[in-house]
Design an enzyme around this catalytic site. Sequence first.
Site, PDB file in Angstrom:
ATOM      1  N   LYS A 298       6.628   4.567   2.170  1.00 30.21           N
ATOM      2  CA  LYS A 298       5.842   5.206   3.229  1.00 30.21           C
ATOM      3  C   LYS A 298       6.615   6.391   3.832  1.00 30.21           C
ATOM      4  O   LYS A 298       6.011   7.378   4.260  1.00 30.21           O
ATOM      5  CB  LYS A 298       5.451   4.185   4.298  1.00 30.21           C
ATOM      6  CG  LYS A 298       4.473   3.116   3.775  1.00 30.21           C
ATOM      7  CD  LYS A 298       3.172   3.711   3.248  1.00 30.21           C
ATOM      8  CE  LYS A 298       2.154   2.654   2.849  1.00 30.21           C
ATOM      9  NZ  LYS A 298       0.886   3.223   2.352  1.00 30.21           N
TER      10      LYS A 298
ATOM     11  N   TYR B 158       8.926  -1.107   0.681  1.00 24.85           N
ATOM     12  CA  TYR B 158       7.629  -0.612   1.182  1.00 24.85           C
ATOM     13  C   TYR B 158       7.874   0.513   2.192  1.00 24.85           C
ATOM     14  O   TYR B 158       7.241   1.565   2.136  1.00 24.85           O
ATOM     15  CB  TYR B 158       6.863  -1.771   1.825  1.00 24.85           C
ATOM     16  CG  TYR B 158       5.520  -1.404   2.436  1.00 24.85           C
ATOM     17  CD1 TYR B 158       4.353  -1.413   1.666  1.00 24.85           C
ATOM     18  CD2 TYR B 158       5.403  -1.074   3.790  1.00 24.85           C
ATOM     19  CE1 TYR B 158       3.116  -1.094   2.231  1.00 24.85           C
ATOM     20  CE2 TYR B 158       4.184  -0.758   4.357  1.00 24.85           C
ATOM     21  CZ  TYR B 158       3.040  -0.769   3.581  1.00 24.85           C
ATOM     22  OH  TYR B 158       1.821  -0.446   4.147  1.00 24.85           O
TER      23      TYR B 158
HETATM   24  N1  LIG Z   1      -3.112  -3.678   6.431  1.00 24.41           N
HETATM   25  C1  LIG Z   1      -2.140  -3.147   7.138  1.00 24.41           C
HETATM   26  O1  LIG Z   1      -1.620  -3.771   8.085  1.00 24.41           O
HETATM   27  C2  LIG Z   1      -1.637  -1.756   6.863  1.00 24.41           C
HETATM   28  C3  LIG Z   1      -0.786  -1.139   7.783  1.00 24.41           C
HETATM   29  C4  LIG Z   1      -0.312   0.135   7.525  1.00 24.41           C
HETATM   30  C5  LIG Z   1      -0.673   0.787   6.363  1.00 24.41           C
HETATM   31  N2  LIG Z   1      -1.507   0.163   5.460  1.00 24.41           N
HETATM   32  C6  LIG Z   1      -1.849   0.891   4.253  1.00 24.41           C
HETATM   33  O2  LIG Z   1      -3.250   1.002   4.179  1.00 24.41           O
HETATM   34  C7  LIG Z   1      -3.651   1.127   2.809  1.00 24.41           C
HETATM   35  C8  LIG Z   1      -4.786   0.157   2.530  1.00 24.41           C
HETATM   36  O3  LIG Z   1      -4.324  -1.157   2.827  1.00 24.41           O
HETATM   37  P1  LIG Z   1      -5.316  -2.380   3.139  1.00 24.41           P
HETATM   38  O4  LIG Z   1      -4.664  -3.191   4.192  1.00 24.41           O
HETATM   39  O5  LIG Z   1      -6.695  -1.896   3.315  1.00 24.41           O
HETATM   40  O6  LIG Z   1      -5.141  -3.186   1.763  1.00 24.41           O
HETATM   41  P2  LIG Z   1      -6.186  -3.992   0.847  1.00 24.41           P
HETATM   42  O7  LIG Z   1      -5.324  -4.849  -0.016  1.00 24.41           O
HETATM   43  O8  LIG Z   1      -7.246  -4.627   1.667  1.00 24.41           O
HETATM   44  O9  LIG Z   1      -6.850  -2.833  -0.030  1.00 24.41           O
HETATM   45  C9  LIG Z   1      -6.096  -2.076  -0.937  1.00 24.41           C
HETATM   46  C10 LIG Z   1      -6.999  -1.639  -2.083  1.00 24.41           C
HETATM   47  O10 LIG Z   1      -6.185  -0.869  -2.998  1.00 24.41           O
HETATM   48  C11 LIG Z   1      -6.531  -1.258  -4.308  1.00 24.41           C
HETATM   49  N3  LIG Z   1      -5.428  -0.969  -5.237  1.00 24.41           N
HETATM   50  C12 LIG Z   1      -4.230  -1.589  -5.319  1.00 24.41           C
HETATM   51  N4  LIG Z   1      -3.519  -1.083  -6.344  1.00 24.41           N
HETATM   52  C13 LIG Z   1      -4.276  -0.124  -6.910  1.00 24.41           C
HETATM   53  C14 LIG Z   1      -4.110   0.744  -8.014  1.00 24.41           C
HETATM   54  N5  LIG Z   1      -2.995   0.721  -8.758  1.00 24.41           N
HETATM   55  N6  LIG Z   1      -5.095   1.613  -8.303  1.00 24.41           N
HETATM   56  C15 LIG Z   1      -6.236   1.650  -7.568  1.00 24.41           C
HETATM   57  N7  LIG Z   1      -6.469   0.837  -6.531  1.00 24.41           N
HETATM   58  C16 LIG Z   1      -5.496  -0.043  -6.203  1.00 24.41           C
HETATM   59  C17 LIG Z   1      -6.820  -2.749  -4.210  1.00 24.41           C
HETATM   60  O11 LIG Z   1      -7.591  -3.211  -5.333  1.00 24.41           O
HETATM   61  C18 LIG Z   1      -7.574  -2.819  -2.887  1.00 24.41           C
HETATM   62  O12 LIG Z   1      -8.961  -2.651  -3.070  1.00 24.41           O
HETATM   63  C19 LIG Z   1      -2.380   0.893   1.989  1.00 24.41           C
HETATM   64  O13 LIG Z   1      -1.825   2.134   1.588  1.00 24.41           O
HETATM   65  C20 LIG Z   1      -1.454   0.208   2.967  1.00 24.41           C
HETATM   66  O14 LIG Z   1      -0.090   0.401   2.646  1.00 24.41           O
HETATM   67  C21 LIG Z   1      -1.999  -1.075   5.691  1.00 24.41           C
END
Ligand SMILES: NC(=O)c1ccc[n+]([C@@H]2O[C@H](COP(=O)([O-])OP(=O)(O)OC[C@H]3O[C@@H](n4cnc5c(N)ncnc54)[C@H](O)[C@@H]3O)[C@@H](O)[C@H]2O)c1
Length: 249
Positions: free
Chosen positions: A157, A153
């Site tokens: 990033k 992961y």
């Molecule tokens: N939650 C955290 O702590 C955190 C921290 C840093 C970065 N992020 C990043 O933030 C972004 C969103 O994360 P989140 O926590 O809101 O996650 P989440 O799981 O709540 O939402 C992610 C969304 O992406 C969609 N998705 C997954 N694979 C897909 C695909 N192949 N095509 C289209 N849609 C797809 C899922 O259906 C979901 O609706 C991600 O890139 C994640 O890496 C999250």
Amino acid sequence: MFQDKVVVVTGAASGIGRRTAGEFARQAAKVVVADIDGTSGADFVAELKNDGHEALFVRTDVTVEADCERLVAAAVETFGRVDVLVNNAGIEISTPVHEMTEGEWDRLVDTNLKSMFLCSKYALREMIGASSGAIVNVCSVSGLVAWPGIAAYNATKGGVMMLTKSLAVDYAKYNIRANCVCPSIIDTPMTDTSIGHDAAVKEQKAKLNPIGRLGTPEDVANAILFLASDKSSFVTGAALTVDGGYTAV
Ligand SMILES: NC(=O)c1ccc[n+]([C@@H]2O[C@H](COP(=O)([O-])OP(=O)(O)OC[C@H]3O[C@@H](n4cnc5c(N)ncnc54)[C@H](O)[C@@H]3O)[C@@H](O)[C@H]2O)c1
């Protein structure tokens, strides 16, 4: 601030993407919700429309080039152009490197990194034609420092970080900006999956941030809206940490 702007948000059916799309809609943008989850995505867009916003759902698997091309085409067909692309869709797989399968690696890289290349590719073609645009990629603090236990992961990033800077450098001449946000742990369904619902565990994770709490989807959405707006017109190639001070320690 985004009156009549057309904004495409990937992974917008849940978590950070959903909150971001909602904020853009509240700021009068025309919002294109892209997600692989057809039910949640369609329900969310119905909600937005019910509240009087202009929105479109396009079921999209961001790992598939034809889907990303169709997503941008649908945005243009419905709303006329693409002003802002938020590459947000992502997944986490925490298998250690020595146990990770090639398939898991490929799924992570395709979802978290290749997707941002594919969606940017088609959005850029529209933005170049318009001589204007903003791309905001959702990276992570793990693009800056190695978060323990999630090497693959972290690698995706790190790639997002360099793709963002490269887009900024290559497309500035077309008046297109590219930036990324780097959140630490945000309270979303992804986090519930990775660390569970246990309040004590969440509190322990929150202590890693000097501010002493987990981030909220709204915290990240606010940063994304800033980077997509004219308020950041001299900001490109930047990585804005939204991490409660996690990387300042
Ligand atoms: N939650 C955290 O702590 C955190 C921290 C840093 C970065 N992020 C990043 O933030 C972004 C969103 O994360 P989140 O926590 O809101 O996650 P989440 O799981 O709540 O939402 C992610 C969304 O992406 C969609 N998705 C997954 N694979 C897909 C695909 N192949 N095509 C289209 N849609 C797809 C899922 O259906 C979901 O609706 C991600 O890139 C994640 O890496 C999250």
